[in-house]
Enzyme design. Structure first.
Site, PDB file in Angstrom:
ATOM      1  N   THR A 240     -33.593  13.846  -0.088  1.00 15.95           N
ATOM      2  CA  THR A 240     -33.617  15.153   0.182  1.00 15.95           C
ATOM      3  C   THR A 240     -32.301  16.127   0.730  1.00 15.95           C
ATOM      4  O   THR A 240     -32.060  17.234   0.651  1.00 15.95           O
ATOM      5  CB  THR A 240     -35.022  15.696   0.886  1.00 15.95           C
ATOM      6  OG1 THR A 240     -35.035  15.243   2.053  1.00 15.95           O
ATOM      7  CG2 THR A 240     -36.384  15.397   0.089  1.00 15.95           C
ATOM      8  N   CYS A 241     -31.934  15.388   1.732  1.00 13.05           N
ATOM      9  CA  CYS A 241     -30.660  15.992   2.567  1.00 13.05           C
ATOM     10  C   CYS A 241     -29.364  16.369   1.403  1.00 13.05           C
ATOM     11  O   CYS A 241     -28.445  16.933   1.677  1.00 13.05           O
ATOM     12  CB  CYS A 241     -30.116  15.104   3.472  1.00 13.05           C
ATOM     13  SG  CYS A 241     -31.147  15.232   4.996  1.00 13.05           S
TER      14      CYS A 241
END
Length: 273
Positions: A240-241
């Site tokens: 997700t980063c």
């Protein structure tokens, strides 16, 4: 970073110094708004006896009753605080001043009663968002500021597809990628939001849509053993980063749909506790 939170529209009006209306009160406090609307609709001669209101509002602060004047300032010139309270208590709400009362009450409820704690909220808010945006009330409407902070509700999949990058062996012409977009385009809005939540940690696109997503959504090929039983094939995973989804190179659209739906329906994104 988008904040997946929902503030009432009056919060954004406060941030942009936009005046309130009675409609704002009704949207924020519907029960109170309904009561005040009934007062507006009542036109009988016994108005004062029925409603028994004045321009003083009582609040309970840790068990202590505090009297608050909502008299407009034009009636309070050269008066002490105690005199203002007394005048407010002695000023009845009538058929002729009820609109003034509703305007004053709306302003008190939505601003004056929360002014001090809201200033602390604003200090923290400016640390998260560029404070120069709040000075541009002539350019932003409350819902536009909300979109900047929380992201857009609508998700344009065609735009998202155009801005997506492919790595580790995938291209836009890969069979699995074609399956992927066919499936995603068949999703309803809630499923699209779950997909974004799975890949980016937030179920919305930033203000400006997919083109403003940084880094851009990226689909990374994950090789699999085609002889493996379908039930043992890995699920898609995400970073997700970096907005990256690791998509196994499934050879069947039905398998991809099943595995993708399991993944997006069993994930938890970033949130506030």
């Amino acid at each position: 970073v988008l904040l997946d939170i929902k503030f009432p529209e009056v919060v954004y009006k406060n941030l942009l110094n936009i005046p309130f209306t009675f409609e704002d009160l009704k949207a924020t406090f519907p029960i109170i708004g309904l009561s005040l609307q009934k007062m507006l609709d009542y036109n009988e001669d016994d108005f004062e006896e029925v409603f028994c209101l004045n321009f003083c509002v009582n609040t309970n602060v840790f068990g202590q009753i505090i009297e608050n004047s909502i008299l407009p300032s034009k009636y309070c010139n050269n008066l002490t605080e105690a005199q203002i309270i007394e005048k407010a208590k002695n000023t009845s709400v009538t058929l002729f001043n009820r609109n003034e009362y509703i305007g004053a009450y709306s302003n008190w409820l939505l601003w004056n009663s929360i002014e001090q704690p809201f200033k602390f909220f604003l200090e923290g808010f400016k640390k998260v968002l560029d404070s120069s945006l709040l000075k541009q009330s002539n350019f932003f409407r409350p819902l536009e500021l909300e979109a900047i902070i929380c992201g857009q509700i609508e998700i344009d999949i065609d735009q998202l597809q155009k801005t997506t990058k492919y790595i580790n062996g995938y291209t836009e012409n890969s069979e699995t990628i074609k399956y992927f977009w066919q499936i995603v385009k068949s999703f309803n809005l809630e499923e699209k939001r779950k997909l974004l939540l799975f890949i980016t940690g937030v179920g919305k696109l930033p203000f400006g849509g997919a083109e403003a997503l940084l880094p851009p959504l990226t689909i990374q090929r994950l090789g699999i053993d085609t002889n493996t039983n379908i039930n043992n094939l890995p699920l898609p995973s995400a970073h997700t980063c970096f907005n990256i989804i690791d998509l196994p190179d499934y050879k069947c659209e039905a398998t991809l749909r099943k595995k993708l739906e399991i993944a997006i329906n069993n994930c938890v994104g970033f949130g506030l506790v």
